[in-house]
Design an enzyme around this catalytic site. Structure first.
Site, PDB file in Angstrom:
ATOM      1  N   CYS A  51       0.839  -1.212   0.000  1.00 54.07           N
ATOM      2  CA  CYS A  51       0.000   0.000   0.000  1.00 54.07           C
ATOM      3  C   CYS A  51       0.868   1.253   0.000  1.00 54.07           C
ATOM      4  O   CYS A  51       1.704   1.442   0.881  1.00 54.07           O
ATOM      5  CB  CYS A  51      -0.904  -0.007   1.235  1.00 54.07           C
ATOM      6  SG  CYS A  51      -1.696   1.586   1.538  1.00 54.07           S
ATOM      7  N   CYS A  54       0.542   3.382   3.417  1.00 56.67           N
ATOM      8  CA  CYS A  54       0.960   2.898   4.732  1.00 56.67           C
ATOM      9  C   CYS A  54       2.280   3.558   5.162  1.00 56.67           C
ATOM     10  O   CYS A  54       3.100   3.918   4.318  1.00 56.67           O
ATOM     11  CB  CYS A  54       1.120   1.376   4.707  1.00 56.67           C
ATOM     12  SG  CYS A  54      -0.427   0.477   4.991  1.00 56.67           S
ATOM     13  N   HIS A 114      -3.979   0.500   8.232  1.00 63.85           N
ATOM     14  CA  HIS A 114      -4.536   0.179   6.914  1.00 63.85           C
ATOM     15  C   HIS A 114      -5.922  -0.467   6.997  1.00 63.85           C
ATOM     16  O   HIS A 114      -6.728  -0.361   6.064  1.00 63.85           O
ATOM     17  CB  HIS A 114      -3.564  -0.767   6.201  1.00 63.85           C
ATOM     18  CG  HIS A 114      -3.933  -1.102   4.788  1.00 63.85           C
ATOM     19  ND1 HIS A 114      -3.676  -0.255   3.731  1.00 63.85           N
ATOM     20  CD2 HIS A 114      -4.533  -2.196   4.245  1.00 63.85           C
ATOM     21  CE1 HIS A 114      -4.100  -0.812   2.595  1.00 63.85           C
ATOM     22  NE2 HIS A 114      -4.629  -1.987   2.879  1.00 63.85           N
ATOM     23  N   ASN A 154     -13.458   9.771  -0.898  1.00 62.46           N
ATOM     24  CA  ASN A 154     -14.078   8.715  -1.711  1.00 62.46           C
ATOM     25  C   ASN A 154     -13.869   7.426  -0.973  1.00 62.46           C
ATOM     26  O   ASN A 154     -12.726   7.048  -0.726  1.00 62.46           O
ATOM     27  CB  ASN A 154     -13.342   8.547  -3.048  1.00 62.46           C
ATOM     28  CG  ASN A 154     -13.785   9.529  -4.080  1.00 62.46           C
ATOM     29  OD1 ASN A 154     -14.859  10.098  -3.974  1.00 62.46           O
ATOM     30  ND2 ASN A 154     -12.956   9.709  -5.091  1.00 62.46           N
ATOM     31  N   CYS A 161     -12.499   4.526  -5.655  1.00 59.90           N
ATOM     32  CA  CYS A 161     -11.412   4.694  -4.706  1.00 59.90           C
ATOM     33  C   CYS A 161     -10.383   3.611  -4.978  1.00 59.90           C
ATOM     34  O   CYS A 161     -10.694   2.424  -4.941  1.00 59.90           O
ATOM     35  CB  CYS A 161     -11.947   4.608  -3.289  1.00 59.90           C
ATOM     36  SG  CYS A 161     -10.655   4.821  -2.083  1.00 59.90           S
ATOM     37  N   SER A 162      -9.158   4.049  -5.263  1.00 65.14           N
ATOM     38  CA  SER A 162      -8.183   3.079  -5.746  1.00 65.14           C
ATOM     39  C   SER A 162      -7.360   2.466  -4.618  1.00 65.14           C
ATOM     40  O   SER A 162      -6.507   1.631  -4.855  1.00 65.14           O
ATOM     41  CB  SER A 162      -7.285   3.732  -6.799  1.00 65.14           C
ATOM     42  OG  SER A 162      -6.873   5.014  -6.393  1.00 65.14           O
ATOM     43  N   HIS A 165      -6.896   2.020   2.066  1.00 62.38           N
ATOM     44  CA  HIS A 165      -6.322   2.682   3.245  1.00 62.38           C
ATOM     45  C   HIS A 165      -7.181   3.909   3.575  1.00 62.38           C
ATOM     46  O   HIS A 165      -7.496   4.696   2.684  1.00 62.38           O
ATOM     47  CB  HIS A 165      -4.871   3.100   2.953  1.00 62.38           C
ATOM     48  CG  HIS A 165      -4.112   3.485   4.181  1.00 62.38           C
ATOM     49  ND1 HIS A 165      -3.112   2.713   4.721  1.00 62.38           N
ATOM     50  CD2 HIS A 165      -4.243   4.555   5.002  1.00 62.38           C
ATOM     51  CE1 HIS A 165      -2.647   3.297   5.814  1.00 62.38           C
ATOM     52  NE2 HIS A 165      -3.326   4.417   6.004  1.00 62.38           N
ATOM     53  N   HIS A 167      -8.387   7.257   3.849  1.00 58.88           N
ATOM     54  CA  HIS A 167      -7.797   8.528   3.423  1.00 58.88           C
ATOM     55  C   HIS A 167      -8.825   9.402   2.739  1.00 58.88           C
ATOM     56  O   HIS A 167      -9.888   8.944   2.340  1.00 58.88           O
ATOM     57  CB  HIS A 167      -6.613   8.280   2.480  1.00 58.88           C
ATOM     58  CG  HIS A 167      -7.020   7.858   1.092  1.00 58.88           C
ATOM     59  ND1 HIS A 167      -7.514   6.608   0.794  1.00 58.88           N
ATOM     60  CD2 HIS A 167      -6.999   8.526  -0.088  1.00 58.88           C
ATOM     61  CE1 HIS A 167      -7.776   6.528  -0.502  1.00 58.88           C
ATOM     62  NE2 HIS A 167      -7.489   7.676  -1.068  1.00 58.88           N
ATOM     63  N   GLN A 169      -9.066  13.413   0.354  1.00 54.78           N
ATOM     64  CA  GLN A 169      -8.306  14.280  -0.530  1.00 54.78           C
ATOM     65  C   GLN A 169      -8.733  15.735  -0.337  1.00 54.78           C
ATOM     66  O   GLN A 169      -9.816  16.015   0.177  1.00 54.78           O
ATOM     67  CB  GLN A 169      -8.549  13.906  -1.996  1.00 54.78           C
ATOM     68  CG  GLN A 169      -8.170  12.488  -2.359  1.00 54.78           C
ATOM     69  CD  GLN A 169      -8.175  12.265  -3.874  1.00 54.78           C
ATOM     70  OE1 GLN A 169      -7.657  13.091  -4.632  1.00 54.78           O
ATOM     71  NE2 GLN A 169      -8.743  11.165  -4.315  1.00 54.78           N
TER      72      GLN A 169
HETATM   73  O1  LIG Z   1      -7.705  10.362  -7.049  1.00 57.71           O
HETATM   74  P1  LIG Z   1      -8.170   8.949  -7.131  1.00 57.71           P
HETATM   75  O2  LIG Z   1      -8.745   8.432  -5.852  1.00 57.71           O
HETATM   76  O3  LIG Z   1      -7.118   8.024  -7.706  1.00 57.71           O
HETATM   77  O4  LIG Z   1      -9.329   8.972  -8.220  1.00 57.71           O
HETATM   78  C1  LIG Z   1     -10.685   9.094  -7.931  1.00 57.71           C
HETATM   79  O5  LIG Z   1     -11.013  10.375  -7.408  1.00 57.71           O
HETATM   80  C2  LIG Z   1     -10.841  11.481  -8.304  1.00 57.71           C
HETATM   81  C3  LIG Z   1     -11.297  12.731  -7.585  1.00 57.71           C
HETATM   82  O6  LIG Z   1     -12.604  12.609  -7.107  1.00 57.71           O
HETATM   83  C4  LIG Z   1     -11.617  11.267  -9.603  1.00 57.71           C
HETATM   84  O7  LIG Z   1     -11.332  12.312 -10.500  1.00 57.71           O
HETATM   85  C5  LIG Z   1     -11.258   9.937 -10.251  1.00 57.71           C
HETATM   86  O8  LIG Z   1     -12.064   9.700 -11.381  1.00 57.71           O
HETATM   87  C6  LIG Z   1     -11.473   8.817  -9.220  1.00 57.71           C
HETATM   88  O9  LIG Z   1     -11.105   7.569  -9.760  1.00 57.71           O
END
Ligand SMILES: O=P(O)(O)O[C@H]1O[C@H](CO)[C@@H](O)[C@H](O)[C@H]1O
Ligand SMILES: O=P(O)(O)O[C@H]1O[C@H](CO)[C@@H](O)[C@H](O)[C@H]1O
Lengths: 340, 340
Positions: A51, A54, A114, A154, A161-162, A165, A167, A169
């Protein structure tokens, strides 16, 4: 409540954005043969060597995370906005218009652990997230080129959300984004006419009506808004009119952490699953003006509709015409309230 | 094109909706560790006994489909809008506002053949779909209680389409929906000022610039709009200013069928997969007025971003602030053009 709203198709006005949502109360019994989401119930380790969020691990940009103990914030390695790009305007005519947008994208790790999610964190640890939001809003916003600070989270793969963990933004920009700009417009109009913030009058009426309030405490209420679009959409509204999160007292900061935890704990009970959502704070721009019209609030947009694997699709009619919902905001509020 | 737009983060103005989109051209190399869609490459039979849209089969409402030979339209068994509900208005104050919404939801089977998609259909068969759209627009629109007719197609499981049988929908309503209302406003303003439709001036400039045109024929052009939000968003724009699809000549109707087929054939080549999208026609309301300002067009919103299984998530920042894209509209247009 007007009995028609419980029975017949209607549109509700979103007083904050000035737009409408289509409600079809009679339609909740529609069968579903469409896409079913996968839902990973895996238990995560407290530390994942793979991750990039982490403590101690390396990020894609090559940098190494410190061995952080509570929260940790850094500038996104793949920022959608950049601070050092040039200023420009492209205005050819009434049709082709573009303008540079500068900004800063930050990532906030909510915890070194995590395995956690917000509803599983201790209030005192969520409070550290709140404090960091306030600090970031202040620092980013003090830059004269930054006029709006969008804090958001997200949560869940289904929300794009990729990384699981815990978090959030922050995207801070020079220009006022589309949604806050709609809300600013409505709040300004309301404040000029009534001398009070739209959301203080709204909240007072919601508390009186008690049809869409999920819970309240001394400082906040969690409400399914009258104009909710997503099935279990909710808002955390401060009882006191404040333009920005930096206006909170110490008590209010802790109460926000409690409210955030309590609402997300309720969400997790709806379908017995870690409830995905996008959430974020809408507040006054950091353009140096006072903005008495703004009443900051936190919005939650969760996509799930009927189960852990069946979500509401905002497609077709909603993309081309008007967002639509089946279950009424009042029924959703009742379900959430009962899980409190 | 302005070189800055190819390199630096910026906002583009959507002249049709009056809103903005954030473009981050530098960011297309971001790694993806998030949700991957399943993608069913199954070959479908021409007839599926379990499909409620196939000829002769029973629907959930209990009704039986006729043994139809080309197109077939019926009223949705689970309509979000109803024609026989009461008229009402709920206006408590400046905040709580709702109003009844009446309407009719129709389902259009594009073909009796369960296995087909639009790009696989013959032009003469797509032409029958076009003719039916025109007929439905006319019939539904002639009802004094119907003021807008939204024709659309949801394609693919990823778009919440619950049945792969080639079909579209029509939701006809009493009130002007949110998106067409924005577009009407902008087109009115433009028409009053310039005496020509926004889209005829726009199209003329796009054809001159030739940076975002995917292809054109005698009657239509397929363009990635300057303000495209979805990665491979496109518009089919008639070369002649027409307020509604009923204004088309016989040649134009066939050309629309050809254009619809050609664009969706290109889409299928992008990731070598049956390309999902929501598509729909925006045109003049059926409120009895002339609407010279309207220039009808067909919009395509496809969600795929990088592959058959990685889509663009409109979450977080896009839900709370401003829609964001990485790949520029010009690059997307180039990719589509090369697959023509
Ligand atoms: O920044 P991440 O989590 O990789 O990406 C995710 O959030 C972003 C901000 O909301 C979006 O623009 C992306 O489409 C989404 O996959
Ligand atoms: O009517 P369908 O295909 O069952 O349902 C789909 O399209 C509708 C209209 O765009 C949306 O409201 C639904 O969320 C979506 O799942």
């Amino acid at each position: 409540m007007d009995k028609n709203l419980n029975e017949y198709p209607h549109r509700r006005y979103n007083a904050l954005t000035g737009e409408w949502v289509l409600v079809s109360p009679h339609r909740s019994k529609r069968p579903w043969q469409g896409q079913v989401e996968k839902h990973s119930a895996e238990v995560r380790p407290q530390y994942d060597p793979g991750c990039y969020l982490c403590p101690g691990n390396s990020r894609s940009g090559g940098e190494q995370n410190p061995d952080y103990k509570d929260v940790y914030v850094f500038t996104n390695d793949f920022s959608a906005l950049l601070k050092d790009s040039p200023d420009f305007d492209v205005v050819e005519d009434d049709i082709f218009k573009a303008e540079s947008e500068k900004g800063i994208c930050r990532v906030i790790c909510f915890s070194p652990d995590h395995s956690l999610t917000v509803p599983q964190m201790k209030v005192e640890d969520i409070r550290k997230v709140v404090d960091l939001w306030i600090e970031e809003y202040q620092t980013l916003g003090s830059d004269p080129e930054i006029n709006y600070v969008q804090i958001f989270e997200n949560k869940g793969e289904i929300m794009g959300c990729s990384n699981p963990h815990p978090h959030g933004q922050i995207w801070a920009s020079q220009k006022l984004p589309v949604e806050p700009s709609k809300k600013q417009h409505s709040q300004q109009e309301y404040f000029q006419k009534h001398g009070s913030t739209l959301l203080s009058d709204y909240l007072q009426k919601e508390l009186q009506k008690d049809e869409r309030v999920i819970f309240e405490n001394n400082h906040f209420a969690a409400v399914v808004p009258f104009w909710a679009t997503w099935p279990y959409e909710a808002m955390i509204i401060p009882k006191r009119a404040m333009a920005r999160i930096t206006d909170m007292t110490d008590d209010e900061k802790t109460a926000l952490a409690e409210t955030y935890k309590r609402l997300t704990m309720i969400y997790d009970k709806v379908f017995d699953v870690s409830f995905p959502y996008s959430a974020g704070i809408h507040q006054a721009p950091t353009d140096g003006k006072e903005h008495n019209e703004w009443h900051w609030h936190m919005a939650f947009y969760p996509p799930l509709l009927r189960s852990a694997t069946v979500k509401k699709f905002m497609v077709g009619y909603e993309m081309l015409a008007t967002p639509q919902r089946d279950i009424t905001p009042e029924s959703a509020a009742q379900i959430l309230k009962n899980l409190n």
